[in-house]
Design an enzyme around this catalytic site. Structure first.
Site, PDB file in Angstrom:
ATOM      1  CG  HIS A 325      -2.044   0.998   1.113  1.00  0.00           C
ATOM      2  ND1 HIS A 325      -1.845   2.365   1.072  1.00  0.00           N
ATOM      3  CD2 HIS A 325      -3.388   0.817   1.022  1.00  0.00           C
ATOM      4  CE1 HIS A 325      -3.007   2.978   0.963  1.00  0.00           C
ATOM      5  NE2 HIS A 325      -3.958   2.064   0.930  1.00  0.00           N
ATOM      6  CG  ASP A 373      -7.677  -4.597  -1.358  1.00  0.00           C
ATOM      7  OD1 ASP A 373      -8.771  -4.042  -1.234  1.00  0.00           O
ATOM      8  OD2 ASP A 373      -6.627  -3.986  -1.613  1.00  0.00           O
TER       9      ASP A 373
END
Length: 436
Positions: A325, A373
């Site tokens: 990320h 996710d």
């Protein structure tokens, strides 16, 4: 496999799509520097490079290059700064809703991870985001009435409609049935938001099991409504779902939240703001990333194939979704609590074992930690939820943050209307013209 930057470990690898990696010549051209200067930036940890398999060449992460260029262009004036700010750049809006730090996510002064691990209810966290005050006692939202027979919407949806797409169809219908949707004093809007979030949770099953919608609406919490709508037989399902909802409740100005704020600034009603946010969330670079992780696990199939599939994807220059990320170089703090919930529920689930094997392969190869996710997909698999449910958990949880930003934008009162910096169009290509 990794290097240190500011005391933190940063992987040399990037896991975005191939077009986000540039060869040295293109990278230097983007920055407007010589190759020697580009290599200096790499050595200083400002730009990551990725070894290209089968050659001695490296490719360079486009996002790093653009961030560096935006910083350099700041000396050129306001227009360059504003342009770079919209690409993971400097803040563009004042907000008190949430703050992203290197090691934590904070909701109005409260650690999101601590709230989730302590078992605070999603409703409590939503009220915190909307008002700035964490309720002293567990918030209880009244069960809303069934807006219309679920079969009416089911008939309009194609077979196999994903849950998020079904919610995207639902919200405008709820808005059309609310005669005072433009009457938006803060307290009235919060009451409308409570009803809307309860409806979102109960209607996730409308495309596959419309008969469960009414039953789900009668549950006491959003998490329990989701567990009933999906008919999971896991006793701890509401608790695990609640943890995920809390961790996903807000994340500053991500694409869907920014979309909600822009829509709110125009004076649109709450349903329109949430509809716009759902549209943005559906993209594969945002909430749709969960669907890509599901596809990856289906491709792997068995834990023994994890290394084969991962390395073949990397060999082809393809992405391995669910890792890394941009805002968390040391790992997304929301992910470990969700992984913990998944492994505590049903670690023997086939897809959970596959996801764990993929994590091990990526970790051994020196890649970034898993993203939220992957955590959501693992939790959905552990709970036996249907395909598309991970992205749906994302949507229902993030709806709390959308509402918070809509309320804040209305308090600020101005229209969000950025300007475009005009550039001359590129000359028309002459490809395809024959020789006279």
């Amino acid at each position: 496999m990794s290097r240190r930057k500011g005391g933190r470990s940063q992987s040399r690898f990037d896991h975005q799509r191939e077009e986000e990696l540039l060869p040295a010549a293109a990278a230097a051209a983007l920055l407007g520097v010589k190759r020697a200067t580009l290599y200096t930036y790499v050595s200083r940890g400002l730009v990551r490079c990725v070894p290209e398999r089968g050659t001695k060449e490296n490719r360079y992460v486009r996002a790093d290059l653009e961030r560096l260029k935006a910083r350099h262009d700041a000396r050129a004036g306001h227009a360059a700064v504003a342009s770079g700010a919209l690409r993971w750049g400097e803040p563009v809006i004042d907000s008190s809703v949430s703050q992203i730090g290197g090691e934590d996510l904070v909701y109005r002064g409260h650690s999101a991870v601590a709230l989730a691990v302590e078992g605070r209810g999603f409703e409590d966290v939503a009220e915190l985001l909307w008002s700035g005050t964490l309720p002293a006692h567990a918030a209880r939202w009244p069960a809303p009435e069934l807006a219309f027979p679920p079969s009416e919407l089911t008939r309009l949806l194609p077979k196999g409609t994903p849950p998020v797409a079904a919610l995207a169809a639902l919200v405008p219908l709820l808005g059309a049935r609310d005669p005072v949707r433009f009457a938006a004093p803060p307290e009235g809007e919060k009451a409308r938001a409570r009803r809307l979030l309860r409806q979102l949770a109960a209607w996730v099953c409308v495309a596959s099991a419309p008969g469960r919608v009414a039953r789900a609406l009668k549950e006491e919490t959003v998490a329990a409504s989701l567990a009933t709508a999906w008919s999971t037989g896991v006793k701890r399902a509401p608790e695990s779902i609640n943890r995920a909802l809390v961790l996903l409740a807000d994340h500053e100005l991500n694409a869907s939240t920014f979309t909600a704020r822009v829509t709110a600034s125009s004076g649109a009603d709450l349903y329109a703001c949430v509809s716009a946010a759902l549209a943005a969330l559906s993209g594969p670079k945002h909430g749709g990333a969960c669907d890509r992780v599901e596809a990856l696990l289906a491709e792997v199939g068995r834990p023994e194939r994890a290394a084969e599939v991962v390395y073949e994807r990397l060999r082809r220059g393809e992405s391995v979704p669910g890792f890394g990320h941009t805002l968390y170089p040391d790992g997304d703090p929301r992910t470990p609590p969700i992984l913990e919930a998944a492994l505590s529920v049903r670690p023997e689930s086939p897809r959970v074992r596959v996801a764990s094997a993929v994590q091990a392969v990526m970790r051994e190869a020196g890649h970034p930690p898993p993203s939220v996710d992957l955590g959501l997909v693992m939790l959905a698999e552990a709970l036996g939820l249907p395909p598309g449910s991970a992205a749906t958990l994302f949507a229902v949880g993030r709806a709390a943050g959308w509402v918070a930003h809509v309320l804040e934008q209305r308090e600020q009162g101005h229209l969000l209307r950025p300007r475009a910096r005009y550039v001359e169009p590129a000359p028309a290509a002459s490809a395809g013209r024959g020789t006279p």
